[in-house]
Design a protein around this motif. Structure first.
Motif, PDB file in Angstrom:
ATOM      1  N   ARG A  13      60.986  29.544  42.076  1.00 17.06           N
ATOM      2  CA  ARG A  13      59.888  29.366  43.035  1.00 17.06           C
ATOM      3  C   ARG A  13      58.714  30.276  42.675  1.00 17.06           C
ATOM      4  O   ARG A  13      57.556  29.870  42.712  1.00 17.06           O
ATOM      5  CB  ARG A  13      60.378  29.660  44.454  1.00 17.06           C
ATOM      6  N   ALA A  14      59.009  31.518  42.308  1.00 22.04           N
ATOM      7  CA  ALA A  14      57.953  32.461  41.910  1.00 22.04           C
ATOM      8  C   ALA A  14      57.243  31.966  40.656  1.00 22.04           C
ATOM      9  O   ALA A  14      56.020  32.058  40.545  1.00 22.04           O
ATOM     10  CB  ALA A  14      58.540  33.849  41.680  1.00 22.04           C
ATOM     11  N   LYS A  15      57.991  31.415  39.702  1.00 25.52           N
ATOM     12  CA  LYS A  15      57.383  30.880  38.479  1.00 25.52           C
ATOM     13  C   LYS A  15      56.454  29.711  38.801  1.00 25.52           C
ATOM     14  O   LYS A  15      55.354  29.624  38.255  1.00 25.52           O
ATOM     15  CB  LYS A  15      58.463  30.416  37.504  1.00 25.52           C
ATOM     16  N   ALA A  16      56.901  28.811  39.672  1.00 32.88           N
ATOM     17  CA  ALA A  16      56.079  27.651  40.038  1.00 32.88           C
ATOM     18  C   ALA A  16      54.788  28.097  40.714  1.00 32.88           C
ATOM     19  O   ALA A  16      53.698  27.604  40.379  1.00 32.88           O
ATOM     20  CB  ALA A  16      56.868  26.713  40.949  1.00 32.88           C
ATOM     21  N   LEU A  17      54.883  29.032  41.645  1.00 32.82           N
ATOM     22  CA  LEU A  17      53.678  29.556  42.298  1.00 32.82           C
ATOM     23  C   LEU A  17      52.820  30.317  41.291  1.00 32.82           C
ATOM     24  O   LEU A  17      51.590  30.240  41.331  1.00 32.82           O
ATOM     25  CB  LEU A  17      54.057  30.455  43.469  1.00 32.82           C
ATOM     26  N   GLY A  18      53.455  31.023  40.392  1.00 37.86           N
ATOM     27  CA  GLY A  18      52.733  31.749  39.346  1.00 37.86           C
ATOM     28  C   GLY A  18      51.943  30.811  38.449  1.00 37.86           C
ATOM     29  O   GLY A  18      50.815  31.111  38.063  1.00 37.86           O
ATOM     30  N   ARG A  19      52.528  29.659  38.115  1.00 36.80           N
ATOM     31  CA  ARG A  19      51.799  28.686  37.285  1.00 36.80           C
ATOM     32  C   ARG A  19      50.547  28.186  37.994  1.00 36.80           C
ATOM     33  O   ARG A  19      49.482  28.043  37.391  1.00 36.80           O
ATOM     34  CB  ARG A  19      52.714  27.529  36.901  1.00 36.80           C
ATOM     35  N   ALA A  20      50.662  27.916  39.296  1.00 39.11           N
ATOM     36  CA  ALA A  20      49.494  27.465  40.072  1.00 39.11           C
ATOM     37  C   ALA A  20      48.432  28.561  40.123  1.00 39.11           C
ATOM     38  O   ALA A  20      47.240  28.301  39.909  1.00 39.11           O
ATOM     39  CB  ALA A  20      49.918  27.061  41.481  1.00 39.11           C
ATOM     40  N   ALA A  21      48.852  29.797  40.382  1.00 44.15           N
ATOM     41  CA  ALA A  21      47.904  30.919  40.436  1.00 44.15           C
ATOM     42  C   ALA A  21      47.292  31.175  39.061  1.00 44.15           C
ATOM     43  O   ALA A  21      46.108  31.498  38.950  1.00 44.15           O
ATOM     44  CB  ALA A  21      48.607  32.180  40.941  1.00 44.15           C
ATOM     45  N   TYR A  22      48.075  31.000  38.008  1.00 47.83           N
ATOM     46  CA  TYR A  22      47.580  31.194  36.639  1.00 47.83           C
ATOM     47  C   TYR A  22      46.465  30.192  36.327  1.00 47.83           C
ATOM     48  O   TYR A  22      45.431  30.553  35.774  1.00 47.83           O
ATOM     49  CB  TYR A  22      48.732  31.043  35.647  1.00 47.83           C
ATOM     50  N   ARG A  23      46.671  28.931  36.696  1.00 48.05           N
ATOM     51  CA  ARG A  23      45.632  27.917  36.457  1.00 48.05           C
ATOM     52  C   ARG A  23      44.344  28.277  37.183  1.00 48.05           C
ATOM     53  O   ARG A  23      43.242  28.126  36.640  1.00 48.05           O
ATOM     54  CB  ARG A  23      46.134  26.542  36.878  1.00 48.05           C
ATOM     55  N   LEU A  24      44.453  28.755  38.420  1.00 48.92           N
ATOM     56  CA  LEU A  24      43.261  29.173  39.163  1.00 48.92           C
ATOM     57  C   LEU A  24      42.582  30.352  38.471  1.00 48.92           C
ATOM     58  O   LEU A  24      41.362  30.371  38.305  1.00 48.92           O
ATOM     59  CB  LEU A  24      43.624  29.569  40.594  1.00 48.92           C
ATOM     60  N   ALA A  25      43.368  31.339  38.080  1.00 50.78           N
ATOM     61  CA  ALA A  25      42.798  32.533  37.451  1.00 50.78           C
ATOM     62  C   ALA A  25      42.133  32.183  36.120  1.00 50.78           C
ATOM     63  O   ALA A  25      41.068  32.716  35.807  1.00 50.78           O
ATOM     64  CB  ALA A  25      43.881  33.592  37.244  1.00 50.78           C
ATOM     65  N   ARG A  26      42.731  31.299  35.346  1.00 53.35           N
ATOM     66  CA  ARG A  26      42.144  30.931  34.046  1.00 53.35           C
ATOM     67  C   ARG A  26      40.816  30.204  34.217  1.00 53.35           C
ATOM     68  O   ARG A  26      39.997  30.202  33.309  1.00 53.35           O
ATOM     69  CB  ARG A  26      43.116  30.062  33.243  1.00 53.35           C
ATOM     70  N   SER A  27      40.586  29.604  35.378  1.00 51.53           N
ATOM     71  CA  SER A  27      39.314  28.904  35.609  1.00 51.53           C
ATOM     72  C   SER A  27      38.218  29.863  36.056  1.00 51.53           C
ATOM     73  O   SER A  27      37.069  29.466  36.183  1.00 51.53           O
ATOM     74  CB  SER A  27      39.506  27.806  36.661  1.00 51.53           C
ATOM     75  N   ALA A  28      38.570  31.108  36.316  1.00 51.30           N
ATOM     76  CA  ALA A  28      37.610  32.098  36.813  1.00 51.30           C
ATOM     77  C   ALA A  28      36.873  32.758  35.646  1.00 51.30           C
ATOM     78  O   ALA A  28      37.139  32.482  34.490  1.00 51.30           O
ATOM     79  CB  ALA A  28      38.336  33.148  37.653  1.00 51.30           C
ATOM     80  N   THR A  29      35.962  33.644  35.991  1.00 52.70           N
ATOM     81  CA  THR A  29      35.196  34.335  34.965  1.00 52.70           C
ATOM     82  C   THR A  29      35.888  35.631  34.546  1.00 52.70           C
ATOM     83  O   THR A  29      36.597  36.254  35.325  1.00 52.70           O
ATOM     84  CB  THR A  29      33.782  34.674  35.471  1.00 52.70           C
ATOM     85  N   ILE A  30      35.656  36.013  33.327  1.00 55.09           N
ATOM     86  CA  ILE A  30      36.225  37.251  32.793  1.00 55.09           C
ATOM     87  C   ILE A  30      35.445  38.421  33.383  1.00 55.09           C
ATOM     88  O   ILE A  30      34.219  38.437  33.374  1.00 55.09           O
ATOM     89  CB  ILE A  30      36.148  37.254  31.254  1.00 55.09           C
ATOM     90  N   ALA A  31      36.168  39.397  33.907  1.00 53.57           N
ATOM     91  CA  ALA A  31      35.534  40.537  34.566  1.00 53.57           C
ATOM     92  C   ALA A  31      35.179  41.641  33.578  1.00 53.57           C
ATOM     93  O   ALA A  31      34.441  42.551  33.919  1.00 53.57           O
ATOM     94  CB  ALA A  31      36.449  41.081  35.655  1.00 53.57           C
ATOM     95  N   GLY A  32      35.702  41.586  32.366  1.00 56.28           N
ATOM     96  CA  GLY A  32      35.387  42.608  31.372  1.00 56.28           C
ATOM     97  C   GLY A  32      36.571  42.889  30.480  1.00 56.28           C
ATOM     98  O   GLY A  32      37.560  42.172  30.496  1.00 56.28           O
ATOM     99  N   ASN A  33      36.455  43.928  29.667  1.00 54.26           N
ATOM    100  CA  ASN A  33      37.544  44.371  28.806  1.00 54.26           C
ATOM    101  C   ASN A  33      37.858  45.813  29.153  1.00 54.26           C
ATOM    102  O   ASN A  33      36.958  46.632  29.265  1.00 54.26           O
ATOM    103  CB  ASN A  33      37.152  44.280  27.330  1.00 54.26           C
ATOM    104  N   LEU A  34      39.130  46.111  29.340  1.00 56.78           N
ATOM    105  CA  LEU A  34      39.536  47.457  29.732  1.00 56.78           C
ATOM    106  C   LEU A  34      40.632  47.974  28.806  1.00 56.78           C
ATOM    107  O   LEU A  34      41.396  47.195  28.248  1.00 56.78           O
ATOM    108  CB  LEU A  34      40.076  47.461  31.170  1.00 56.78           C
ATOM    109  N   GLU A  35      40.712  49.284  28.694  1.00 56.30           N
ATOM    110  CA  GLU A  35      41.802  49.927  27.982  1.00 56.30           C
ATOM    111  C   GLU A  35      42.839  50.342  29.014  1.00 56.30           C
ATOM    112  O   GLU A  35      42.582  51.190  29.852  1.00 56.30           O
ATOM    113  CB  GLU A  35      41.302  51.181  27.254  1.00 56.30           C
TER     114      GLU A  35
END
Length: 103
Positions: free
Chosen positions: A12-34
């Motif tokens: 269940r966590a993986k399935a929800l994670g896949r949905a959240a991952y698709r949303l996050a990948r459609s967002a903008t990159i906030a920057g690069n961090l170390e």
């Protein structure tokens, strides 16, 4: 019985994670961090939901460098998943609740 319940929660966590991952990948990159390694945070906000995805940003990243997906709903962290290219996957945090409908 407990192991089948745990396996069901992980799936269940993986399935929800896949949905959240698709949303996050459609967002903008906030920057690069170390952060122990170079990571690229991607942030997605919609209503009460905030999703952040941290992935190695260079193609030469080590196989063991992890990616992280974290979902916060109404100020409370409700899901955190970590994985790497070496096929290691872990559910760090998974809380049940109404937040799933926001995905």
């Amino acid at each position: 019985m407990a192991s089948s319940t745990r396996a069901a929660r992980v799936e269940r966590a993986k399935a929800l994670g896949r949905a959240a991952y698709r949303l996050a990948r459609s967002a903008t990159i906030a920057g690069n961090l170390e952060v122990r390694a170079r990571k690229q945070p991607i942030e997605y906000r919609r209503g009460l939901m905030f999703t952040e995805l941290w992935e190695p940003w260079r193609s030469s990243a080590f196989e063991t460098e992890f990616s992280r997906l974290r979902v916060t709903y109404a100020g409370e962290q409700v899901l955190e998943l970590r994985w790497n290219r070496a096929n290691n996957f872990s559910v760090v945090l998974f809380k049940l609740g109404g937040w799933k409908t926001a995905l």
